[in-house]
Write a protein that holds these residues in place. Structure first.
Motif, short mmCIF file in Angstrom:
data_model
loop_
_atom_site.label_atom_id
_atom_site.label_comp_id
_atom_site.label_asym_id
_atom_site.label_seq_id
_atom_site.Cartn_x
_atom_site.Cartn_y
_atom_site.Cartn_z
N SER A 189 0.84 -1.19 0.00
CA SER A 189 0.00 0.00 0.00
C SER A 189 0.88 1.24 0.00
O SER A 189 2.02 1.23 0.49
CB SER A 189 -0.92 0.02 1.22
OG SER A 189 -0.17 0.27 2.40
N LEU A 190 0.33 2.30 -0.54
CA LEU A 190 1.05 3.57 -0.57
C LEU A 190 1.33 4.06 0.85
O LEU A 190 2.37 4.67 1.11
CB LEU A 190 0.22 4.60 -1.34
CG LEU A 190 0.82 5.99 -1.53
CD1 LEU A 190 2.17 5.92 -2.23
CD2 LEU A 190 -0.14 6.88 -2.31
N ALA A 191 0.42 3.78 1.77
CA ALA A 191 0.63 4.20 3.16
C ALA A 191 1.89 3.56 3.74
O ALA A 191 2.69 4.23 4.41
CB ALA A 191 -0.59 3.82 4.00
N ARG A 192 2.07 2.28 3.48
CA ARG A 192 3.25 1.59 4.01
C ARG A 192 4.52 2.14 3.38
O ARG A 192 5.55 2.31 4.06
CB ARG A 192 3.13 0.09 3.76
CG ARG A 192 4.31 -0.71 4.26
CD ARG A 192 4.06 -2.20 4.14
NE ARG A 192 2.98 -2.63 5.02
CZ ARG A 192 2.59 -3.89 5.16
NH1 ARG A 192 3.19 -4.85 4.45
NH2 ARG A 192 1.61 -4.20 5.98
N VAL A 193 4.47 2.43 2.09
CA VAL A 193 5.65 2.97 1.41
C VAL A 193 6.01 4.34 1.97
O VAL A 193 7.18 4.64 2.24
CB VAL A 193 5.39 3.06 -0.11
CG1 VAL A 193 6.53 3.79 -0.81
CG2 VAL A 193 5.23 1.66 -0.70
N LEU A 194 5.00 5.20 2.16
CA LEU A 194 5.26 6.54 2.68
C LEU A 194 5.82 6.49 4.10
O LEU A 194 6.70 7.29 4.46
CB LEU A 194 3.97 7.37 2.64
CG LEU A 194 3.46 7.74 1.24
CD1 LEU A 194 2.11 8.44 1.34
CD2 LEU A 194 4.46 8.63 0.51
N ARG A 195 5.32 5.57 4.91
CA ARG A 195 5.86 5.44 6.27
C ARG A 195 7.31 4.98 6.23
O ARG A 195 8.14 5.42 7.04
CB ARG A 195 5.01 4.46 7.08
CG ARG A 195 3.63 4.99 7.43
CD ARG A 195 2.95 4.11 8.47
NE ARG A 195 1.61 4.57 8.78
CZ ARG A 195 0.51 4.09 8.22
NH1 ARG A 195 0.60 3.10 7.33
NH2 ARG A 195 -0.67 4.56 8.55
N ARG A 196 7.63 4.09 5.30
CA ARG A 196 9.01 3.62 5.19
C ARG A 196 9.94 4.73 4.75
O ARG A 196 11.09 4.80 5.18
CB ARG A 196 9.07 2.44 4.22
CG ARG A 196 10.44 1.78 4.19
CD ARG A 196 10.44 0.44 3.49
NE ARG A 196 10.10 0.55 2.08
CZ ARG A 196 9.01 0.04 1.53
NH1 ARG A 196 8.13 -0.60 2.28
NH2 ARG A 196 8.77 0.18 0.25
N TRP A 197 9.43 5.62 3.90
CA TRP A 197 10.25 6.75 3.47
C TRP A 197 10.48 7.75 4.61
O TRP A 197 11.45 8.50 4.59
CB TRP A 197 9.57 7.48 2.30
CG TRP A 197 9.60 6.71 1.02
CD1 TRP A 197 10.32 5.58 0.75
CD2 TRP A 197 8.86 7.00 -0.17
NE1 TRP A 197 10.08 5.15 -0.54
CE2 TRP A 197 9.19 6.01 -1.13
CE3 TRP A 197 7.96 8.00 -0.52
CZ2 TRP A 197 8.64 6.00 -2.40
CZ3 TRP A 197 7.41 7.99 -1.79
CH2 TRP A 197 7.76 6.99 -2.72
N GLY A 198 9.57 7.77 5.57
CA GLY A 198 9.73 8.65 6.72
C GLY A 198 9.61 10.13 6.41
O GLY A 198 10.23 10.96 7.07
N LEU A 199 8.78 10.48 5.43
CA LEU A 199 8.63 11.88 5.04
C LEU A 199 7.64 12.59 5.96
O LEU A 199 6.69 11.99 6.46
CB LEU A 199 8.14 11.97 3.59
CG LEU A 199 9.03 11.30 2.52
CD1 LEU A 199 8.39 11.45 1.15
CD2 LEU A 199 10.42 11.90 2.53
N ASP A 200 7.86 13.88 6.16
CA ASP A 200 6.91 14.68 6.95
C ASP A 200 6.06 15.56 6.04
O ASP A 200 5.50 16.57 6.47
CB ASP A 200 7.65 15.53 7.98
CG ASP A 200 8.65 16.49 7.34
OD1 ASP A 200 8.83 16.44 6.10
OD2 ASP A 200 9.26 17.29 8.09
N TYR A 201 5.97 15.19 4.76
CA TYR A 201 5.14 15.91 3.81
C TYR A 201 4.64 14.92 2.76
O TYR A 201 5.11 13.77 2.69
CB TYR A 201 5.93 17.04 3.13
CG TYR A 201 7.09 16.55 2.28
CD1 TYR A 201 6.94 16.32 0.91
CD2 TYR A 201 8.34 16.30 2.85
CE1 TYR A 201 7.99 15.85 0.13
CE2 TYR A 201 9.40 15.83 2.09
CZ TYR A 201 9.22 15.62 0.73
OH TYR A 201 10.26 15.15 -0.03
#
Length: 266
Positions: free
Chosen positions: A113-125
């Motif tokens: 999921s995109l949510a899991r990918v974004l969390r792995r990237w650790g971005l604050d935006y």
């Protein structure tokens, strides 16, 4: 004074309540299918099980979703079929009614999921490329008259390159004119959002046909958040349904049970 029948139309918003549609206050037992409908599979494992709904992994390459018998799964499947003409959507293999529930058996899309990918990237935006992807999905659905109504990063699957692999969880999908996606999204608890997820809100409003309706939903959601969740409902209990002439071969409601009973009686 006695309790008014739940089959009667509600007189006011307070008659509806948070549990009216799915009768969650009285349907507390587990959902189950007839064993004959599961006999062909080598493994069925619980993925998510909550009141009124359950998801199973089947043979590692399929998802089986169970719903209250009140949910019209044929409407969900029809929306998925229509959406698939514009977007990658899981393929429905079978659906109908079995045991004490409605069900949809679909392919499992093996991407994150995109949510899991974004969390792995650790971005604050929220990267602009991701917002552009969300805009593309909403626009394509609007062009065929649909609203996903639960378009969040967890329901968007992407491949290793970040390209769209699939859009999942079509339970709340409705015709575009019903709307409600903007109201639902901004009413969610902010603590559950990913950083920058609010950047998507203007997209939902952009493709809203009735902004007044969105405002009405926002007013209602203050008292009852579940009113923002649309379910296509059937008008009779699954046990009372007599199988009509079936034109969609994927619709196999009670087919195995009826076939077995016919063999016994003959």
């Amino acid at each position: 004074m006695g309790t008014r029948s739940r089959s009667a139309p509600p007189f006011s918003r307070h008659d509806v309540g948070s549990a009216f549609f799915l009768r969650e206050d009285i349907e507390t037992g587990p959902l189950y299918m007839d064993p004959a409908d599961l006999a062909e599979f080598s493994s069925v494992r619980v993925y998510i099980s909550i009141q009124g709904r359950a998801i199973y992994w089947v043979d590692d390459d399929k998802f089986l979703k169970l719903y209250s018998y009140l949910v019209d799964v044929s409407s969900i499947v029809s929306n998925m079929d229509l959406a698939r003409t514009r977007l990658p959507v899981p393929r429905v293999l079978r659906y109908g009614y079995s045991g004490n529930c409605a069900y949809i058996l679909m392919e499992r899309v093996p991407y994150e999921s995109l949510a899991r990918v974004l969390r792995r990237w650790g971005l604050d935006y929220m990267p602009w490329e991701v917002t552009t992807l969300a805009h593309y999905i909403v626009r394509e659905l609007a062009s065929i008259g649909l609203r996903h109504n639960d378009l969040e990063p967890r329901n968007i699957l992407v491949d290793r390159d970040g390209s769209l692999a699939s859009v999942v969880d079509w339970d709340s999908c409705t015709p575009l004119h019903i709307g409600g996606e903007y109201a639902r999204q901004i009413s969610h608890n902010p603590s559950f959002r990913l950083p920058g997820e609010e950047d998507w809100f203007h997209i939902f409003l952009l493709y809203t046909l009735d902004r007044t309706g969105e405002e009405i939903l926002l007013g209602s959601s203050r008292y009852d958040n579940k009113r923002l969740h649309y379910w296509p409902l059937v008008k009779s209990k699954a046990a009372d349904i007599i199988a009509p002439p079936v034109t969609d071969p994927r619709n196999q409601s009670f087919s195995r049970q009826m076939s077995a009973s016919m063999r016994v009686t003959t």
